[in-house]
Structure formats: C-alpha cells, structure tokens
Design a protein around this motif. Sequence first.
Motif, PDB file in Angstrom:
ATOM      1  N   MET A   2       0.822  -1.210   0.000  1.00  0.00           N
ATOM      2  CA  MET A   2       0.000   0.000   0.000  1.00  0.00           C
ATOM      3  C   MET A   2       0.856   1.261   0.000  1.00  0.00           C
ATOM      4  N   PHE A   3       1.928   1.244   0.795  1.00  0.00           N
ATOM      5  CA  PHE A   3       2.763   2.434   0.911  1.00  0.00           C
ATOM      6  C   PHE A   3       3.736   2.584  -0.258  1.00  0.00           C
ATOM      7  N   ALA A   4       3.690   1.658  -1.216  1.00  0.00           N
ATOM      8  CA  ALA A   4       4.438   1.863  -2.455  1.00  0.00           C
ATOM      9  C   ALA A   4       3.842   3.029  -3.243  1.00  0.00           C
ATOM     10  N   PHE A   5       2.562   3.336  -2.978  1.00  0.00           N
ATOM     11  CA  PHE A   5       1.880   4.442  -3.651  1.00  0.00           C
ATOM     12  C   PHE A   5       2.172   5.727  -2.892  1.00  0.00           C
ATOM     13  N   ARG A   6       2.742   6.693  -3.599  1.00  0.00           N
ATOM     14  CA  ARG A   6       3.141   7.975  -3.012  1.00  0.00           C
ATOM     15  C   ARG A   6       2.763   9.092  -3.975  1.00  0.00           C
ATOM     16  N   PRO A   7       2.751  10.339  -3.504  1.00  0.00           N
ATOM     17  CA  PRO A   7       2.556  11.445  -4.447  1.00  0.00           C
ATOM     18  C   PRO A   7       3.574  11.379  -5.579  1.00  0.00           C
ATOM     19  N   ASP A  15       1.323   7.448  -8.061  1.00  0.00           N
ATOM     20  CA  ASP A  15      -0.018   7.043  -7.633  1.00  0.00           C
ATOM     21  C   ASP A  15      -0.696   6.066  -8.581  1.00  0.00           C
ATOM     22  N   CYS A  16      -0.022   5.695  -9.660  1.00  0.00           N
ATOM     23  CA  CYS A  16      -0.553   4.715 -10.609  1.00  0.00           C
ATOM     24  C   CYS A  16       0.599   3.798 -11.001  1.00  0.00           C
ATOM     25  N   LEU A  17       0.597   2.569 -10.477  1.00  0.00           N
ATOM     26  CA  LEU A  17       1.748   1.681 -10.598  1.00  0.00           C
ATOM     27  C   LEU A  17       1.377   0.358 -11.254  1.00  0.00           C
ATOM     28  N   SER A  18       2.305  -0.183 -12.020  1.00  0.00           N
ATOM     29  CA  SER A  18       2.146  -1.531 -12.559  1.00  0.00           C
ATOM     30  C   SER A  18       2.594  -2.535 -11.509  1.00  0.00           C
ATOM     31  N   LEU A  19       2.305  -3.798 -11.742  1.00  0.00           N
ATOM     32  CA  LEU A  19       2.736  -4.844 -10.818  1.00  0.00           C
ATOM     33  C   LEU A  19       4.261  -4.870 -10.713  1.00  0.00           C
ATOM     34  N   ARG A  58       9.232  -3.673  -7.679  1.00  0.00           N
ATOM     35  CA  ARG A  58      10.518  -2.981  -7.572  1.00  0.00           C
ATOM     36  C   ARG A  58      10.552  -2.048  -6.362  1.00  0.00           C
ATOM     37  N   ARG A  59       9.463  -1.358  -6.089  1.00  0.00           N
ATOM     38  CA  ARG A  59       9.437  -0.394  -4.993  1.00  0.00           C
ATOM     39  C   ARG A  59       9.391  -1.073  -3.626  1.00  0.00           C
ATOM     40  N   THR A  60       8.825  -2.262  -3.544  1.00  0.00           N
ATOM     41  CA  THR A  60       8.759  -2.968  -2.256  1.00  0.00           C
ATOM     42  C   THR A  60       9.955  -3.878  -2.031  1.00  0.00           C
ATOM     43  N   GLY A  61      10.585  -4.353  -3.110  1.00  0.00           N
ATOM     44  CA  GLY A  61      11.697  -5.280  -2.966  1.00  0.00           C
ATOM     45  C   GLY A  61      11.266  -6.693  -2.637  1.00  0.00           C
ATOM     46  N   MET A  62       9.968  -6.962  -2.706  1.00  0.00           N
ATOM     47  CA  MET A  62       9.470  -8.306  -2.404  1.00  0.00           C
ATOM     48  C   MET A  62       9.405  -9.149  -3.677  1.00  0.00           C
ATOM     49  N   ALA A  63       9.240 -10.461  -3.489  1.00  0.00           N
ATOM     50  CA  ALA A  63       9.152 -11.372  -4.619  1.00  0.00           C
ATOM     51  C   ALA A  63       7.922 -11.059  -5.465  1.00  0.00           C
ATOM     52  N   HIS A  64       8.063 -11.240  -6.788  1.00  0.00           N
ATOM     53  CA  HIS A  64       6.974 -10.922  -7.708  1.00  0.00           C
ATOM     54  C   HIS A  64       5.712 -11.707  -7.356  1.00  0.00           C
ATOM     55  N   ALA A  65       5.858 -12.988  -7.054  1.00  0.00           N
ATOM     56  CA  ALA A  65       4.688 -13.817  -6.737  1.00  0.00           C
ATOM     57  C   ALA A  65       3.989 -13.325  -5.472  1.00  0.00           C
ATOM     58  N   GLU A  75      -7.584  -0.428  -6.795  1.00  0.00           N
ATOM     59  CA  GLU A  75      -8.427  -0.586  -7.973  1.00  0.00           C
ATOM     60  C   GLU A  75      -7.523  -0.679  -9.193  1.00  0.00           C
ATOM     61  N   GLN A  76      -8.019  -1.336 -10.246  1.00  0.00           N
ATOM     62  CA  GLN A  76      -7.226  -1.519 -11.458  1.00  0.00           C
ATOM     63  C   GLN A  76      -7.755  -0.632 -12.570  1.00  0.00           C
ATOM     64  N   THR A  77      -6.851   0.048 -13.268  1.00  0.00           N
ATOM     65  CA  THR A  77      -7.242   0.910 -14.372  1.00  0.00           C
ATOM     66  C   THR A  77      -7.456   0.089 -15.638  1.00  0.00           C
ATOM     67  N   GLU A  78      -8.001   0.742 -16.678  1.00  0.00           N
ATOM     68  CA  GLU A  78      -8.210   0.055 -17.953  1.00  0.00           C
ATOM     69  C   GLU A  78      -6.888  -0.351 -18.583  1.00  0.00           C
ATOM     70  N   GLN A  79      -5.818   0.335 -18.220  1.00  0.00           N
ATOM     71  CA  GLN A  79      -4.493   0.013 -18.761  1.00  0.00           C
ATOM     72  C   GLN A  79      -3.806  -1.092 -17.967  1.00  0.00           C
ATOM     73  N   GLY A  80      -4.469  -1.611 -16.928  1.00  0.00           N
ATOM     74  CA  GLY A  80      -3.905  -2.715 -16.166  1.00  0.00           C
ATOM     75  C   GLY A  80      -3.031  -2.292 -15.003  1.00  0.00           C
ATOM     76  N   LYS A  81      -2.920  -0.987 -14.767  1.00  0.00           N
ATOM     77  CA  LYS A  81      -2.152  -0.528 -13.620  1.00  0.00           C
ATOM     78  C   LYS A  81      -3.047  -0.435 -12.393  1.00  0.00           C
ATOM     79  N   TYR A  82      -2.438  -0.116 -11.255  1.00  0.00           N
ATOM     80  CA  TYR A  82      -3.171  -0.106  -9.994  1.00  0.00           C
ATOM     81  C   TYR A  82      -3.131   1.278  -9.354  1.00  0.00           C
ATOM     82  N   VAL A  83      -4.255   1.652  -8.736  1.00  0.00           N
ATOM     83  CA  VAL A  83      -4.368   2.921  -8.023  1.00  0.00           C
ATOM     84  C   VAL A  83      -5.016   2.644  -6.665  1.00  0.00           C
TER      85      VAL A  83
END
Length: 267
Positions: free
Chosen positions: A17-22, A25-29, A34-41, A57-65
């Motif tokens: 959740m805290f990967a989202f910052r000003p 605010d719209c991130l891909s998986l 990359r921002r969390t450093g955790m495993a992709h799975a 929520e997921q955008t039409e482009q497949g990113k997350y907000v």
Amino acid sequence: MASESGRSVASRLLEVMFAFRPGHDCLSLAEITRRTGMAHATVRRMVQELLAAGVLEQTEQGKYVVGLKVWELATLAPRSMPLRAAALPFMEDLHAALRQHVQLAVREGLEAVVVERMSTPTAVGLVSQVGGRLPLHSSGVGKVLLAYGGTELFDQVTARGLQAYTPATIIDPETLRAHLAECRRTGFAVVREETSLSAQSVAVPVFGPTGEVTAALSVVVAAGTVNLNSVIPALVAAGRGISRGMGGGRSIASSGPIPNPMRRPRP
C-alpha cells in the motif's frame, strides 16, 4: 531483494500500500515489486487481496491505483478531516483574495505533511503535492511546526543533519534556533527560497483545544512578486479562525508571550 522471512502478512500488505506515493499514484505490478523489494509472486498475491478488499483498484491500462475504501477510511482520521473542514472556508477566502498557493500541513515524525492545498495554475511551482512531505527546517509550515514542537524535536531534526536544498537554506543549528525563536515571538514564519529557488512563503500556527499547535497554514508565492508583509495580517486572521474552529483555547494574536520550548532549564 529484502528477506521476507519472519514478516507478518499485515506488514507486507502495508508495504504494498505504501508503495503508492505522491507522484507515484498509478503503478504496474512490476513497479510495485521494484518499490517494495518483495518477490513478484508475493506482490501479485498481495495485490489481488487488496483488489478484492477495495483497497486497490485496477485501471483500464492494467495498472493499480489506491481504491475508494482507503478514502472512506481516511475520512475517520481525526488529524486531517476535522482540520480540513475547519480550515477550508478560510483557505478559500485567502485563495480568492491572493490568487496564490494556500496550504495546510501537519507534522508526521520529522516532516510536515500537506493535507490540503488550493492553487492557481499560474502560481509558482511547488516541490510537493497534497499528501506530500516537506522538511521541517526549511519550509514555512515546517518551521512553524518545528518552532512549537519542543526541544526534543529540535534535537532530533538537527541531529540527523540539516540538508541544504538551496544556497539560502539555513543549515546551522544555532541560526535555525534563532529563527524559530523569532517565529514564536511574532506568531509567524517567513521563508525565502530555502526549499526551492524562486519560492517564498509565510506561515502561521493553528492551535488545538489545549493550546498545542496541531497544524500550520501558509501562503506560497513566487519570489519578488508579492510583499510578504502584506500577506501576514490576512494569514494570521485565518489561522485564528481555524484555531477557533478546532476549539483552540489560545489565539495567535491574543495569547500573550509564547513560551520558548527550546529553552533548557538552568542546571
């Protein structure tokens, strides 16, 4: 990659959740991974859980907000929502009169967090957004919060080093201490190009029910465009009005001499 052993599910969910910052605010998986450093799975599983809960929520482009559920939860935060409700009428009046940036901030740890801002497209560019963070030692709102934060806060801020954002940034602790004392004496802080070049600000405190400073209100202008002294009376009046709305038992102008929290008792 950071080790995930021994970490709770809750801590990993929060990290996603805290990967989202000003500004992010719209991130891909892949970006969240990359921002969390955790495993992709692991990130994929966490994101799916947060989607199901409405936190993301997921955008039409497949990113997350960030999802609407987070906003609903944020409305319960006592430090931001009641403050914003009390402040907005005064901020709107200031903005209508000055046509400059007007912003409200609270302290979170060793930084100031902007919880509301009103801006004009032609006003000077700013380094932070709503939800963004500003340094305590070099921003207008930050200096007000630092001035009334007590000796321990001052020591913590100066102990980690005062970063020079511009040639005008005050990085000497004793000089900063003197500026904070002047802020407490006058009831406002004036900052000239200390966080970003070409930006100047003046800020005042907002007092809470027991006389503590709960927030800071500022006007930010382009250097050389506005006489900051002409802004101070309206800004002080707005700060007093917000303080009353917050149940402030102490007004900015009528509180009398302000004790110096930096002054250490004589041995």
